[in-house]
Motif scaffolding. Sequence first.
Motif, PDB file in Angstrom:
ATOM      1  N   ILE A  82      39.704  40.357  45.596  1.00  0.00           N
ATOM      2  CA  ILE A  82      38.612  39.750  46.348  1.00  0.00           C
ATOM      3  C   ILE A  82      37.580  40.786  46.775  1.00  0.00           C
ATOM      4  O   ILE A  82      36.380  40.520  46.780  1.00  0.00           O
ATOM      5  CB  ILE A  82      39.187  38.994  47.569  1.00  0.00           C
ATOM      6  CG1 ILE A  82      40.030  37.823  47.076  1.00  0.00           C
ATOM      7  CG2 ILE A  82      38.080  38.522  48.502  1.00  0.00           C
ATOM      8  CD1 ILE A  82      40.967  37.273  48.113  1.00  0.00           C
ATOM      9  N   GLY A  83      38.069  41.993  47.128  1.00  0.00           N
ATOM     10  CA  GLY A  83      37.132  43.048  47.501  1.00  0.00           C
ATOM     11  C   GLY A  83      36.146  43.358  46.376  1.00  0.00           C
ATOM     12  O   GLY A  83      35.014  43.762  46.620  1.00  0.00           O
ATOM     13  N   GLY A  84      36.584  43.144  45.140  1.00  0.00           N
ATOM     14  CA  GLY A  84      35.693  43.357  44.005  1.00  0.00           C
ATOM     15  C   GLY A  84      35.392  44.827  43.802  1.00  0.00           C
ATOM     16  O   GLY A  84      36.256  45.675  43.992  1.00  0.00           O
ATOM     17  N   GLY A 129      34.509  40.091  44.355  1.00  0.00           N
ATOM     18  CA  GLY A 129      35.556  39.438  43.564  1.00  0.00           C
ATOM     19  C   GLY A 129      35.847  38.069  44.141  1.00  0.00           C
ATOM     20  O   GLY A 129      35.320  37.684  45.179  1.00  0.00           O
TER      21      GLY A 129
END
Lengths: 392, 392
Positions: free
Chosen positions: B204-206, B212
């Motif tokens: 999610i942090g990408g 992400g």
Amino acid sequence: MSLPFTIDEYRSRLAKVRGHMDEKGIELLLVADPANMNYLTGYDSWSFYVPQVVAVPRDPSDRPLWIGRQMDTAQAPLTSWLPAGNVVGYPEIYIQTRDSHPMDWIAGYLLNRGWDKRRIGIETDTYYLSPKALDRLRAGLPNSMFVDADLLVNWIRSVKSETELAYMRSAARLAERVMQVAIDTIAPGVRQCDAMAAIMATQIGGSAEFAGSPTALVPLLMSGRAAAAPHPVWTNERFKSDQTTCLELGASCHRYHAAIARTLQWGKPPKKLVNTTKIVEEGLEAALATIKSGIAAGDVEAAWRRVLDRNGLKKESRIGYAIGLGYPPDWGEHTISLRAGETTILEADTTIHVMLGMWMDDWGMEMSETVRVTRTGVECLTHFPRGLEVRT
Amino acid sequence: MSLPFTIDEYRSRLAKVRGHMDEKGIELLLVADPANMNYLTGYDSWSFYVPQVVAVPRDPSDRPLWIGRQMDTAQAPLTSWLPAGNVVGYPEIYIQTRDSHPMDWIAGYLLNRGWDKRRIGIETDTYYLSPKALDRLRAGLPNSMFVDADLLVNWIRSVKSETELAYMRSAARLAERVMQVAIDTIAPGVRQCDAMAAIMATQIGGSAEFAGSPTALVPLLMSGRAAAAPHPVWTNERFKSDQTTCLELGASCHRYHAAIARTLQWGKPPKKLVNTTKIVEEGLEAALATIKSGIAAGDVEAAWRRVLDRNGLKKESRIGYAIGLGYPPDWGEHTISLRAGETTILEADTTIHVMLGMWMDDWGMEMSETVRVTRTGVECLTHFPRGLEVRT
């Protein structure tokens, strides 16, 4: 394996389902909603992206069958109480292919088992049974009569048992922690996606007692312009000073959800936000004060609306819905809605996400609680200060 | 707002879709798959848990319409290239109610617009158009003829543009990082859910360049007994020493996915695992060496199978599928499958998750790569050492 519920609890759910089948003259119920499949059998897997059903015969001496993809039968002994003989797999060749469909095989199986000359109840408005799937099932079972059984199991599971409520309280404790993490992480300069990573890591880490999972409805974070839209996706933008962020978050325990929404203000809050928050808090209290078993869902909305009317505010959308066991894309149970004129009578031990979202042209605010309806009023499962969270 | 693609790219996608509509005699296409809706318009939201469609008229002078829930129209200007006049909302009263359905309203809208006396193409096997939704649409449009348009858009989007490939390469870089985090986190005594929290936080942090999101197929972590089942859910059990863990992970960039699977062994690897890994690696190389545009999907599987046969191993299930743009519950595109006898011819710039999962009675191993088909061979998008990861 340890099941989240006793086998007796699964049996009592099945007995209720069979009672409703009798009322509707349904002789075989095919359940395709993964939450309903879980509710009846315990089966839990990320396998619902291919067709699968739980078949419930009316005769209590016939145990339900899980029918799905061959490779996923291995998950049944890990999560369900069904004996091996009640777990049936269709061959891999039916997966995403041009000329056949898994439902061809499933229809053939039911036919061979002699279960075709029956009134078959089917969930017609669930995510995981497509029009093609139902067409193929009908084509393969020409002697069956199909009956709409949409939400049959959902309505039964809208009333929660003690163990289900315990899981929802555990989910509520975790949801409060998730909210605190969100409020502590969001700050000017932090990227939305990094805040979301912290939020979801907290959801998934769970507690000392249980593993969390992503909520069936993804966490929603409405910041800046996106605060006007209720279901946005996060970006890599950075939070700003003087910015309002709505947070609709939650957590799950054994896939039972508790949800909570709050609004975070960085910098001095705009006056309209402060005023609206006060009105919404008063409206929430009025709605909660109305809830108890025997009351119509529309009466709860009316109590809220009276507060809004008195203050010259408007909200078109419903202010709550049944919440509980769920798989993506929704933690709502699609049964009770708190909205104007709704005649559904609230029953004791139903659980509702009372969700007050005010989405204006270019700003918004949210406040919500997950509650249990009781005989005398309401148990608020989520506990978190209701006012606007202000940070500077 | 910055769109992930140029408006020209969206227009060229629409032109391709209209070409296929012409071939099939479809005058109005209704697209309900959220990935297909995103592909054509850019619209991106967690709103697909209620009915919504993109309507594509055959006449290129008519721009497509997004039709969905009133409150979700606010998301269209934030994510799509559609002008405000092409975004249409149905009233809240249609949401999850007993006596009406959003498709009643949508049918009425199409009728009033004079779009009813047409051949209407519809996606019949997607998650987010239910049998009831289609029934209501048919009932409200008695003068329309409905044509199966299942996968029409999916097949078009199976061939990727340069920008789409760039996003998939970015996703692949992130997927490699996710895999490394998983391998670095999993250790005896660590709980499965805590490892999963680290995995998903990384997804999610990408990266520095993009946010992400959770992958459309949840990360899969198969450890101990659960390694025999391909789509398990994680628990709060602790990893043990002397344990094999299969990891099917991935990452997404603008909802374009790259997937990668590897196997991690804590403690001395069992001989059967070492031997099977070697054979599977040889089989993977044989499969990849076969891939290029113009080859039939079944030929790729045959190359893999020859290696298995020579070594006395068996695998019933397909060894790969098209991957790309996706929403939960699946990152697969439901088009190409690499399986025995499959006659689909691979085209250049299609992208495939070549997924070798060996799920035995009480153990398993996995190895996969996400690849791009080229005119001369294959571009492996994911890069990570292929052998068994052994930790002690």
